[in-house]
Design a protein around this motif. Structure first.
Motif: not given
Length: 83
Positions: A41-46, A52-54, A63-66
Motif C-alpha cells: 500500500x505504501x509503495x502503490x500510495x493507496x 487487500x481487495x485487489x 487503469x492507473x492502479x494497474x
C-alpha cells in the motif's frame, strides 16, 4: 497456542489470492518478495484495504492502479481480466 508476535511496522501478511491471473500473480509476487499489504500500500500510495481487495479479487485495479502495479511487479494490466 500462542499468537505469533509481530514487530512494529511489520504489517499483515498477504491473504490468499482471488481467481484472476492478476490476483494470483500479485499474491505470488508479495510472497516471493516477502512484503506485507502495508508495504505494498505504501509503495502503490493507496489504502491498505484497496491492496487487500485487489489481491483477493474483490475489486480489479483501474487503469492507473494497474499501471502502478505493473511498474512495481511487472504484472501486465490485462492479467486482471484473465482467469
Amino acid at each position: 497456542m500462542e499468537k505469533e508476535k509481530r514487530r512494529k511496522g511489520q504489517g499483515r501478511k498477504p491473504s490468499g489470492p482471488g481467481e484472476s491471473l492478476g490476483c494470483r500473480l500479485f499474491y505470488a509476487w508479495a510472497i516471493g518478495e516477502g512484503v506485507s499489504h502495508t508495504e505494498i500500500a505504501e509503495r502503490l500510495e493507496c489504502p491498505l484495504a484497496t491492496v487487500s481487495r485487489y489481491m483477493r479479487g474483490k475489486r480489479p485495479p483501474g487503469a492507473k492502479a494497474a499501471a502502478k502495479i505493473q511498474e512495481l511487479t511487472g504484472i501486465k494490466p490485462d492479467a486482471w481480466l484473465k482467469r
